[in-house]
Enzyme design. Structure first.
Site, PDB file in Angstrom:
ATOM      1  N   SER A 131      14.493  12.529  -2.481  1.00 11.64           N
ATOM      2  CA  SER A 131      13.767  13.771  -2.780  1.00 11.64           C
ATOM      3  C   SER A 131      12.867  13.765  -1.522  1.00 11.64           C
ATOM      4  CB  SER A 131      13.055  13.628  -4.081  1.00 11.64           C
ATOM      5  OG  SER A 131      13.705  13.897  -4.972  1.00 11.64           O
TER       6      SER A 131
ATOM      7  N   ASP B 267      11.001  24.023  -2.553  1.00  8.45           N
ATOM      8  CA  ASP B 267      10.329  22.640  -2.986  1.00  8.45           C
ATOM      9  C   ASP B 267       9.869  21.890  -2.058  1.00  8.45           C
ATOM     10  OD1 ASP B 267       9.829  20.047  -4.226  1.00  8.45           O
ATOM     11  OD2 ASP B 267      11.672  19.867  -5.205  1.00  8.45           O
TER      12      ASP B 267
ATOM     13  N   HIS C 179       7.548  18.612  -5.468  1.00  8.17           N
ATOM     14  CA  HIS C 179       7.723  17.716  -6.819  1.00  8.17           C
ATOM     15  C   HIS C 179       7.049  16.111  -6.338  1.00  8.17           C
ATOM     16  CE1 HIS C 179      11.882  16.635  -5.870  1.00  8.17           C
ATOM     17  NE2 HIS C 179      11.162  15.472  -6.325  1.00  8.17           N
TER      18      HIS C 179
END
Length: 712
Positions: free
Chosen positions: A647, A220, A84
């Site tokens: 992240s 991810d 992402h």
């Protein structure tokens, strides 16, 4: 006696903050942090984590494009981050013929790696405390505006004079609400190329439904490579650049993780508010979040009703719906977590002890009115905070007609303030913005969202801050009037206005019903809401700085007083652990590929699974990446304290090896931005063995694994 008072005062603070959690400055880990990490099982020294005299972990953990974290995993500058985080770059390279979002992308050689405009990664070189230089001369200044001006001037001087190499940058950030200032020397690489990405059915598996949720089964991750000039220094993109030779890269452990193992997460957390008073937390829990959630709940229900009936609308609104849902879901989890953990009551207990201890320590003159002033100011600002948040959601975020009108009013202001040249300069960029907006806009959906949201907005806005047009109004008639008669509802309408001369533009703006409605909203916001909000918020900020000063003044070196996140490099650490979010519900700390197959829905945009992955699972063909039980590990949890910005952060074991990749938090623990509860707060990481399995066994990109240093 003095020592007694200091300890007594901090008993209340320590009770609230003295628990596992924290986002620590890597250059300041000696002492309490070092001892605690050793107790949790760490084998490294703090110099292995951060050093300016030798290579250390900080040299392998760059900031990814200003919003995510990442890690270097080979001596050729191979870079790992979340799918992402790299999504925009993957999307930019995707075409109908080569849909890398749907099918994945894997460069077979350096020549096939794809350059990315405006993508950058930034390494930390040095961290220095410059508090004395920044606060010099401010001690006697009582006016907050004047104090801020001098601080800005001092910061500019520090940035200008602090030693650095020609290719490096200096920046200064405030910590502890302006009680400490730190200089960061960094170097930024601007040639960063896409190397590999799994299909979205792996990299975004679970999509919105699984967002913030455990159990999780999302692979991810994405791969990039940093390029440098022939001297290994930062350079703009050039075909002559070569792979960057890092000072350090992470070895990768294939040993796996088990419950209780030490975990360290290194990255760039964005924003937290751990030291807010109880009045502020209560306002978030009871006023701000319910208002924001209420509007977005309506928006999502309306959009979903159309998306389920019309595939074209589903495609148009997929990304928009995901953006709205992301923080809607986060705020609900945050509110639930604050209530479940009793955050307001805990803060009130701490504040009562704080007040008693101030009196015993004879500190009433400095700190005696802090809490009463907080309570007074938060009560005073509450209607303006509510109005500001309602306006943000209503005018600027969720309804295209209103946000488009706001953009054109900004253009009108540029014309009035700066003249026709500025007006003409901005028109082209604004037109491009409108083209992007209308590409994913449906007039009927936007109208229906407006018609339902405006009712909630008018009912919840403080009456003295509600515009006259929304007093005793008919929502359907208002929506019909705006969407039938305003040029704001179509690209052709907006284009026709932008193509007018400056004089014609001003006249057209005066006569449009949509513009007039937005103008009324913005005038109320700009003249009645924000002036008061800003004035009170300035006072609250000054009070918060004094409150933080008191906490620091009475803390001991062993107390867990960490600075709020502010986008700078931090260390957080904990252990692998499951959790129990509710009665009779207990979650393990690990998931496997079995769970992907349990969630599999053929053809579904969130839960489809590629055939090749299903085949590998059916054959149990996991290579060297499966665990001893014949399972393919996928994700795991730990007690590390993370937030947005983490992240892509590396999850590191006790010896400094990479074991995973951070990408999310559990829904029940999202209140950790305000109140960290070790019973509920967990970060979610993809197991590095699954990353390698996808690269090697699924994608057949073993040449990339061969670059890495694997620890068996």
């Amino acid at each position: 006696m003095k020592r007694f008072f200091k300890m007594a005062l901090f008993l209340g603070v320590s009770a609230l903050y003295g628990q596992q959690g924290g986002m620590w400055i890597p250059s300041l880990l000696e002492g309490m942090n070092a001892k605690e990490m050793k107790t949790l099982g760490m084998k490294m020294t703090v110099a292995d984590i951060y050093s300016v005299n030798k290579s250390s972990l900080k040299d392998a953990a760059p900031h990814f494009n200003g919003g995510c974290s990442s890690e270097v995993i080979s001596d050729k500058g191979l870079l790992l981050t979340n799918h992402h985080c790299g999504y925009g770059q993957i999307q930019a390279h995707s075409t109908l013929q080569n849909d890398y979002l749907a099918n994945g992308f894997w460069a077979k050689s350096l020549a096939e790696e794809l350059p990315n405009k405006n993508l950058k990664v930034t390494f930390m070189v040095r961290i220095d405390d410059v508090t004395k230089q920044v606060l010099k001369g401010t001690e006697s200044i009582t006016d907050e505006t004047e104090k801020a001006k001098l601080i800005e001037k001092n910061i500019a001087e520090v940035i200008k004079t602090a030693p650095k190499e020609a290719w490096q940058e200096n920046s200064v950030k405030a910590f502890y609400d302006g009680n400490q200032y730190i200089l960061f020397v960094t170097e930024t690489f601007k040639d960063v190329r896409l190397v590999g990405a799994p299909p979205s059915s792996i990299g975004k598996f679970g999509s919105d439904t699984d967002n913030w949720v455990w159990p999780r089964h999302t692979g991810d991750f994405s791969l990039f490579r940093i390029y440098a000039d022939k001297n290994n220094r930062p350079a703009e993109y050039s075909k002559d650049n070569v792979p960057y030779k890092p000072k350090h890269f992470f070895p990768i452990s294939l040993k796996g993780v088990k419950e209780g193992d030490f975990v360290l997460v290194f990255g760039y957390p964005g924003t937290t508010q751990e030291y807010l008073p109880s009045a502020a937390v209560a306002q978030i829990e009871n006023v701000i979040n319910p208002a924001r959630i209420g509007i977005r709940d309506i928006v999502l229900k309306v959009q979903d009703s159309y998306m389920r009936k019309d595939q074209g609308i589903k495609i148009k609104y997929a990304a928009k719906y995901a953006r709205v849902a992301n923080y809607w879901k986060k705020w609900m989890g945050e509110t639930k977590g604050l209530k479940k953990s009793g955050a307001v009551a805990l803060k009130q207990q701490q504040e009562a002890k704080f007040q008693q201890a101030i009196q015993k320590a004879n500190k009433q003159a400095q700190y005696g009115n802090l809490l009463s002033d907080f309570n007074r100011l938060y009560k005073e600002i509450e209607p303006y905070t509510l109005a500001a948040n309602l306006n943000s959601e209503f005018i600027f975020r969720n309804i295209d007609l209103l946000s488009n009108g706001s953009r054109l009013l900004q253009l009108e202001k540029a014309l009035e303030d700066k003249g026709e040249q500025s007006f003409n300069d901005r028109k082209k960029n604004l037109l491009n913005t409108f083209k992007e907006i209308f590409k994913d806009n449906d007039k009927q959906v936007d109208k229906d969202v407006f018609e339902k949201v405006v009712v909630f907005y008018a009912a919840n806005m403080p009456k003295n801050l509600l515009i006259n047009s929304l007093k005793n109004f008919d929502a359907k008639k208002l929506a019909d009037n705006l969407y039938n008669n305003s040029f704001l509802t179509s690209l052709s309408g907006v284009e026709s206005v932008l193509n007018l001369s400056a004089a014609e533009f001003k006249e057209r703006m005066k006569n449009d019903v949509g513009i007039q409605f937005v103008r009324e909203l913005k005038e109320m916001n700009d003249t009645q809401v924000f002036p008061v909000y800003d004035r009170l918020n300035t006072q609250i900020h000054a009070l918060q700085r004094t409150y933080m000063k008191a906490i620091l003044e009475f803390s001991k070196p062993s107390d867990r007083i960490f600075p709020d996140a502010n986008g700078t490099l931090r260390v957080t650490y904990g252990k692998v652990a499951g959790f129990s979010p509710a009665d009779a519900v207990t979650y393990s700390a690990h998931t496997t590929l079995d769970g992907v197959m349990e969630k599999y829905v053929p053809g579904d945009y969130e839960f489809d699974v590629p055939q090749h992955l299903r085949d590998l699972q059916a054959k149990k063909d996991f290579g060297r990446y499966g665990d001893k039980n014949g399972k393919m590990p996928l994700c795991f949890l730990s007690t590390c304290h993370t937030t947005g910005g983490n992240s892509g952060s590396p999850a590191i074991d006790a010896n400094g090896n990479l074991i995973g990749l951070n990408f999310d938090r559990v829904w029940e623990g999202t209140m950790s931005d305000i109140h960290y509860d070790p019973k509920l707060c967990r970060n979610i990481m993809v197991d590095i063995r699954y990353v390698l399995f996808v690269i090697d066994k699924y994608a057949g990109a073993g040449h990339l694994v061969n670059e890495m240093k694997l620890i068996k």
